[in-house]
Design an enzyme around this catalytic site. Structure first.
Site, short mmCIF file in Angstrom:
data_model
loop_
_atom_site.label_atom_id
_atom_site.label_comp_id
_atom_site.label_asym_id
_atom_site.label_seq_id
_atom_site.Cartn_x
_atom_site.Cartn_y
_atom_site.Cartn_z
N CYS A 45 39.58 39.00 42.99
CA CYS A 45 39.37 38.00 44.05
C CYS A 45 38.48 38.56 45.15
CB CYS A 45 40.70 37.57 44.65
SG CYS A 45 41.85 36.87 43.46
C1 BEZ Z 1 42.74 40.00 40.92
O1 BEZ Z 1 42.12 39.30 41.71
O2 BEZ Z 1 42.35 41.12 40.60
C2 BEZ Z 1 44.03 39.48 40.34
C3 BEZ Z 1 44.79 38.54 41.01
C4 BEZ Z 1 45.97 38.11 40.47
C5 BEZ Z 1 46.40 38.58 39.25
C6 BEZ Z 1 45.62 39.51 38.56
C7 BEZ Z 1 44.42 39.96 39.11
#
Ligand code: BEZ
Length: 211
Positions: A45
């Protein structure tokens, strides 16, 4: 209820990192991109938000407002934005909705209980100036999206709304487009003065008409 292409998108009031908004007022007469991410302070994210911020001038050129959402609070988004700028050198320059009660996420179907009961999936919605849904994408948490693809789709939607054309596979702005099958050859000669190539009666290519 699942939102489907052509549906009028739900309106809502919500707090954001740039102050409270009413969604329809925020959009005004512009196109809109509403996207969700699963959780603040997560790696994929973080890279996505920096990329959307880098692309903001491209969205502006296309009369498109962009806004993000997760089920975290506005305070959490604001804290995280500091990390994004520190690590990736890009300030977040668009509003992020705080949706801890999940009301917006539920109204847009951004929570998929079999993936996670509580977190939003990676949704993207392109909304046109009439507030109709024109594209919907859902990605898993482990896969960062390609936001250049969203810009490409915006180019296609804005072009094909104005001309009787469609865009072929992997099309990019400036490349040849397909004349709609409903347009006769006679009519095509008038509408596309740059000419067209007929590969099959249903597959006619013409230079992009607005270039
Ligand atoms: C991420 O943004 O890396 C992420 C967010 C939620 C679950 C798994 C990865």
């Amino acid at each position: 209820m699942t939102l489907q292409l052509g549906d009028t998108v739900p309106d809502f009031d919500a707090p954001t990192t740039q102050g409270p908004i009413n969604f329809y007022n925020f959009l005004g007469d512009s196109w809109g991109i509403l996207f969700s991410h699963p959780k603040d302070f997560t790696p994929v994210c973080t890279t996505e938000l920096a990329e959307v911020a880098r692309l903001k001038p491209e969205f502006d050129k296309r009369n498109t407002k962009v806004i993000g959402l997760s089920v975290d609070s506005v305070e959490s988004h604001l804290d995280w934005e500091g990390d994004i700028e520190e690590t990736l050198g890009q300030a977040v320059n668009f509003p992020m909705i705080g949706d801890p009660d999940r009301s917006v996420a539920m109204s847009y179907g951004m929570i998929h209980p079999n993936a996670s009961d509580t977190l939003t999936v990676r949704s993207v919605f392109i909304i046109d100036p009439k507030k109709k849904l024109r594209l919907s994408l859902t990605y898993p948490a482990s896969t960062g999206r390609n936001f250049r693809e969203i810009v490409r789709v915006l180019d296609s939607l804005q072009l094909t709304d104005d001309y009787s054309v469609a865009t072929p596979v992997n099309w990019r702005d400036g490349e040849d487009v397909i004349i709609a099958t409903a347009v006769s050859d006679e009519e095509a000669k008038k509408r596309f003065p740059k000419g067209f190539k007929t590969l099959k009666p249903y597959l006619r290519l013409t230079p992009q008409p607005n270039k």
